[in-house]
Design an enzyme around this catalytic site. Structure first.
Site, PDB file in Angstrom:
ATOM      1  N   GLY A   1       0.784  -1.228   0.000  1.00  0.00           N
ATOM      2  CA  GLY A   1       0.000   0.000   0.000  1.00  0.00           C
ATOM      3  C   GLY A   1       0.819   1.282   0.000  1.00  0.00           C
ATOM      4  O   GLY A   1       0.327   2.319   0.437  1.00  0.00           O
ATOM      5  N   THR A   2       2.050   1.233  -0.542  1.00  0.00           N
ATOM      6  CA  THR A   2       2.841   2.471  -0.541  1.00  0.00           C
ATOM      7  C   THR A   2       2.259   3.505  -1.504  1.00  0.00           C
ATOM      8  O   THR A   2       2.339   4.715  -1.245  1.00  0.00           O
ATOM      9  CB  THR A   2       4.321   2.209  -0.892  1.00  0.00           C
ATOM     10  N   ASN A   3       1.682   3.047  -2.595  1.00  0.00           N
ATOM     11  CA  ASN A   3       1.035   4.001  -3.510  1.00  0.00           C
ATOM     12  C   ASN A   3      -0.230   4.582  -2.890  1.00  0.00           C
ATOM     13  O   ASN A   3      -0.527   5.765  -3.068  1.00  0.00           O
ATOM     14  CB  ASN A   3       0.726   3.334  -4.855  1.00  0.00           C
TER      15      ASN A   3
ATOM     16  N   MET B   1      -4.446  -7.304  -7.405  1.00  0.00           N
ATOM     17  CA  MET B   1      -3.948  -8.508  -8.073  1.00  0.00           C
ATOM     18  C   MET B   1      -5.051  -9.398  -8.657  1.00  0.00           C
ATOM     19  O   MET B   1      -4.779 -10.524  -9.047  1.00  0.00           O
ATOM     20  CB  MET B   1      -3.109  -9.334  -7.084  1.00  0.00           C
TER      21      MET B   1
ATOM     22  N   ILE C   1      -8.167  -9.765 -11.574  1.00  0.00           N
ATOM     23  CA  ILE C   1      -8.587  -9.179 -12.854  1.00  0.00           C
ATOM     24  C   ILE C   1      -9.899  -8.412 -12.681  1.00  0.00           C
ATOM     25  O   ILE C   1     -10.838  -8.898 -12.033  1.00  0.00           O
ATOM     26  CB  ILE C   1      -8.735 -10.297 -13.912  1.00  0.00           C
TER      27      ILE C   1
ATOM     28  N   ASN D   1      -4.464   2.764 -13.578  1.00  0.00           N
ATOM     29  CA  ASN D   1      -3.557   1.750 -13.013  1.00  0.00           C
ATOM     30  C   ASN D   1      -2.140   2.301 -13.006  1.00  0.00           C
ATOM     31  O   ASN D   1      -1.761   3.059 -13.892  1.00  0.00           O
ATOM     32  CB  ASN D   1      -3.609   0.491 -13.890  1.00  0.00           C
TER      33      ASN D   1
ATOM     34  N   HIS E   1       1.732   1.063 -13.254  1.00  0.00           N
ATOM     35  CA  HIS E   1       2.536  -0.106 -13.638  1.00  0.00           C
ATOM     36  C   HIS E   1       4.018   0.255 -13.516  1.00  0.00           C
ATOM     37  O   HIS E   1       4.429   1.329 -13.970  1.00  0.00           O
ATOM     38  CB  HIS E   1       2.215  -0.524 -15.083  1.00  0.00           C
TER      39      HIS E   1
HETATM   40  C1  GRF Z   1       3.522  -1.163  -7.390  1.00  0.00           C
HETATM   41  O1  GRF Z   1       4.809  -1.479  -7.816  1.00  0.00           O
HETATM   42  C2  GRF Z   1       2.659  -0.878  -8.574  1.00  0.00           C
HETATM   43  O2  GRF Z   1       3.350  -0.309  -9.636  1.00  0.00           O
HETATM   44  C3  GRF Z   1       2.174  -2.230  -8.939  1.00  0.00           C
HETATM   45  O3  GRF Z   1       1.971  -2.891  -7.719  1.00  0.00           O
HETATM   46  C4  GRF Z   1       2.830  -2.337  -6.738  1.00  0.00           C
HETATM   47  C5  GRF Z   1       2.001  -1.950  -5.568  1.00  0.00           C
HETATM   48  O4  GRF Z   1       2.809  -1.554  -4.474  1.00  0.00           O
HETATM   49  N1  GRF Z   1       0.997  -2.167  -9.778  1.00  0.00           N
HETATM   50  P1  GRF Z   1       2.169  -0.892  -3.188  1.00  0.00           P
HETATM   51  O5  GRF Z   1       1.165  -1.895  -2.616  1.00  0.00           O
HETATM   52  O6  GRF Z   1       1.501   0.378  -3.601  1.00  0.00           O
HETATM   53  O7  GRF Z   1       3.307  -0.663  -2.242  1.00  0.00           O
END
Ligand code: GRF
Length: 207
Positions: free
Chosen positions: A12-14, A91, A93, A108, A110
């Site tokens: 969940g860092t994003n 993760m 679909i 999304n 990526h």
């Molecule tokens: C990130 O690398 C993102 O690009 C990919 O999944 C990862 C999620 O990381 N789609 P986090 O859970 O946000 O740390």
């Protein structure tokens, strides 16, 4: 006020980057209305609860088939009157019904410069392993709209990151997150919420 659902499964860092930008007032007119995890114990859920954001858990194998899963997801999205779906490491679909219902309203992140190292099988550390294996000197991250093609939707933002001697998949993954993902995901969300993204076929014009 636009309502965002952030879909997660891992650290969940994003999500944290979005929460931090929201707290600093850098994304205006937006509420992270709910966080949906496809795993019951992701740390992203802990982050969401810490920020006072409602959480939902939708595990695919708890449903008899993809259609039932999609119906459950749509019900949650409607309950929170979601305007924008952000996939941040989700993760499972996303069904075509959801993609149609939220056309150009799902984004999304990526961890590569699409069209390199993307599509089926390119997720998590595999993306960075493939980049190192190929010997690229530059990688990065991409935020794009989601359509029915895996990692194939219109590109909103990209940011390059240099590969360094001695990088491992883990060090590269971390640097791509720090230098690219945590910057361009909130920026793309902000642009969307300001109504500044115009989709024309494969192209996204930023006003
Ligand atoms: C990130 O690398 C993102 O690009 C990919 O999944 C990862 C999620 O990381 N789609 P986090 O859970 O946000 O740390």
């Amino acid at each position: 006020m636009l309502n965002i659902a952030v879909l997660v499964s891992g650290g969940g860092t994003n999500l944290q980057a979005l929460l931090d930008c929201q707290a600093r007032g850098e994304i205006r007119g937006v509420k992270i209305a709910c966080v949906i995890s496809c795993r019951p114990y992701s740390y992203a859920l802990t982050r969401a609860r810490g920020a006072g954001v409602p959480t939902e858990t939708l595990v695919r194998k708890s449903f008899p088939d993809a259609a039932a899963y999609e119906d459950a997801m749509l019900a949650v999205l409607e309950r929170y009157t979601v305007d924008l779906i952000v996939l941040a490491g989700f993760m499972t679909i996303i069904g075509e019904g959801i993609i149609r219902r939220y056309e150009n309203k799902i984004i999304n992140i990526h961890p590569s410069l699409i069209p390199s190292f993307c599509g089926a099988g390119f997720y998590g550390l595999h993306v960075h392993e493939a980049a190192l294996e190929r010997g690229v000197k530059v990688t990065g991250a991409t935020v794009h709209f989601v359509n029915e093609v895996c990692d194939g939707g219109p590109i909103i933002l990209q940011k390059p990151v240099l590969v360094e001697d001695g990088d491992t998949p883990e060090t590269l993954q971390r640097r791509v997150m720090e230098q690219a993902e945590w910057e361009i995901l909130p920026k793309a969300v902000s642009l969307f919420c300001e109504g500044r993204l115009i989709v024309d076929g494969h192209h996204v014009k930023i006003l």
